[in-house]
Design an enzyme around this catalytic site. Structure first.
Site, PDB file in Angstrom:
ATOM      1  N   GLU A  29       0.094  -1.354   5.575  1.00 24.87           N
ATOM      2  CA  GLU A  29       1.140  -0.963   6.523  1.00 24.87           C
ATOM      3  C   GLU A  29       1.046   0.512   6.869  1.00 24.87           C
ATOM      4  O   GLU A  29       1.290   0.910   8.016  1.00 24.87           O
ATOM      5  CB  GLU A  29       2.520  -1.281   5.930  1.00 24.87           C
ATOM      6  CG  GLU A  29       3.690  -1.118   6.893  1.00 24.87           C
ATOM      7  CD  GLU A  29       4.370   0.242   6.826  1.00 24.87           C
ATOM      8  OE1 GLU A  29       5.332   0.457   7.585  1.00 24.87           O
ATOM      9  OE2 GLU A  29       3.926   1.106   6.021  1.00 24.87           O
ATOM     10  N   ASP A  64       0.821  -1.208   0.000  1.00 22.15           N
ATOM     11  CA  ASP A  64       0.000   0.000   0.000  1.00 22.15           C
ATOM     12  C   ASP A  64       0.853   1.255   0.000  1.00 22.15           C
ATOM     13  O   ASP A  64       2.022   1.248   0.390  1.00 22.15           O
ATOM     14  CB  ASP A  64      -0.947   0.011   1.198  1.00 22.15           C
ATOM     15  CG  ASP A  64      -0.230   0.100   2.540  1.00 22.15           C
ATOM     16  OD1 ASP A  64       0.777  -0.613   2.721  1.00 22.15           O
ATOM     17  OD2 ASP A  64      -0.675   0.886   3.403  1.00 22.15           O
TER      18      ASP A  64
END
Length: 417
Positions: free
Chosen positions: A182, A87
């Site tokens: 994350e 991400d």
């Protein structure tokens, strides 16, 4: 032929391919992963891993990518995992990223063409002084680049391709893990460590070439809910106690010369309000509390609560909730029990022709939580800089050095077993 001479790098092409896929995570989402589009990159990575010959590569329902590179040695070698996150930050758009390679950088200002106000200057990005003659990759000026952490992903993928293609280099079993979310603190919430089956791990998610990090912040989150007193504004005298105004006073009363991100550096901690929402009747403020010394978090939280109580003395009809959540802890306390993990990382960096720099990170990584979940996990450079913003950049040569470092790590663990 040396290792560096034997590597045919594809890391740049991989990186450009991955940055074109929008994988921005969403802290307001209750789903896992927080955005389905993260799985688009996961699916591509699985296809590429399968094409390499990693038969167990797969994407699970939560958006994690797992894969294994079989060992090719008779030695009993600890199983090592390399991990990066898919991400990108919610702080800046990751949609329609247009990556640009600025070849043979010579110290000049780099003007990003889609927004000429976005200019990379060496005085603002001092690490650029070490990039003379290198090839700098940026976005075009309207989005982040995604080097955090697609550089790490590309580097792991390129190292995997090399190890599979060169059986003459001996190594133990290697695990690959790519995580979602994350950037919003959920990166390992659904990871299956039993399925992963690793003994030790390295996140490839650091900044400056040559750096290895064995220490992070310890982190808590606080949600402060203010209950005010609502009244018709035309008849509110001596009745209304606006939760919005109370929340504003609390934020204004926070320390400014210390315990704030704007005034702290090095090993300093802070109290940081990250969002504020509400109405006259109720308002909420979300804080992140950070320090390298875990025991200091409580004192920072006490300072915050004392500020709240002092402000509320002027509002007898109002009250508050102070909701504390542990987020992650400084991984150094775990890694100090396994000095060989960090030492192998230092040696791998130096074998790659760099000066290793052991340092702390004013933030957290998936490795922070993985370490406390039983998978000790320091952080190694990926070469990403100015992350979470439109001036994010990485150099081709730093990514290549990271590929070498990953390969050298695999070889060192086999040699020393």
């Amino acid at each position: 032929m040396t290792l560096s001479e034997n590597i045919s790098y594809t890391v740049t092409e991989r990186f450009l391919r991955y940055t074109a896929i929008d994988t921005q995570s969403d802290p307001a989402s209750n789903s896992f992963p927080s955005t389905e589009k993260q799985k688009n990159l996961g699916a591509l990575l699985v296809c590429e891993l399968l094409e390499m010959g990693l038969k167990d590569a797969h994407l699970d329902q939560y958006g994690y990518v797992y894969a294994s590179i079989p060992g090719n040695t008779d030695k009993k070698v600890p199983v090592i995992c390399f991990c990066s996150h898919m991400d990108t930050s919610p702080d800046c758009s990751g949609e329609n990223v247009k990556a640009i390679i600025h070849n043979n950088y010579q110290g000049q200002d780099i003007i990003l063409p889609d927004d000429p106000n976005q200019i990379l200057r060496m005085k603002d990005h001092p690490d650029l002084k070490d990039q003379i003659g290198n090839d700098i990759i940026t976005a075009s000026g309207t989005t982040l680049l995604g080097a955090d952490n697609k550089a790490g992903i590309a580097e792991i993928m390129d190292a995997a391709k090399f190890l599979i293609s060169h059986p003459e280099y001996k190594h133990g079993e290697i695990k690959i893990l790519f995580t979602p979310d994350e950037e919003i603190g959920r990166g390992v919430d659904k990871v299956d460590l039993k399925k992963l089956g690793a003994d030790f791990a390295y996140t490839i998610d650091g900044e400056t070439s040559g750096s290895i990090e064995n220490e992070t912040f310890s982190a808590d989150g606080v949600k402060l809910i203010i209950q005010g007193v609502s009244a018709h504004p035309g008849f509110a005298k001596n009745k209304m106690e606006s939760a919005i105004k109370i929340a504003s006073e609390i934020v204004s009363a926070l320390p400014k010369e210390f315990l704030s991100p704007e005034s702290s550096s090095g090993k300093d901690g802070f109290i940081h309000p990250v969002s504020i929402n509400g109405s006259v009747e109720q308002a909420s403020i979300e804080f992140i509390i950070r320090d390298f010394k875990t025991e200091l978090l409580k004192s920072h939280e006490l300072i915050l609560e004392q500020i709240v109580q002092k402000i509320l003395k002027a509002y007898p009809g109002s009250g508050y909730e102070f909701i504390l959540e542990e987020q992650y802890r400084n991984m150094k306390s775990v890694l100090d029990q396994y000095p060989q993990i960090v030492q192998a990382g230092i040696e791998a960096i130096e074998r790659s022709g760099l000066t290793a720099r052991l340092q702390s990170i004013r933030g957290g990584t998936d490795g922070s939580r993985l370490s406390f979940m039983g998978l000790p996990c320091p952080n190694i450079f990926a070469g990403e800089h100015a992350f979470h913003g439109k001036q994010e950049w990485v150099s081709v040569q730093d990514m290549q050095k990271a590929v070498q470092t990953i390969i050298n790590l695999a070889l060192i663990w086999e040699e020393k077993s």
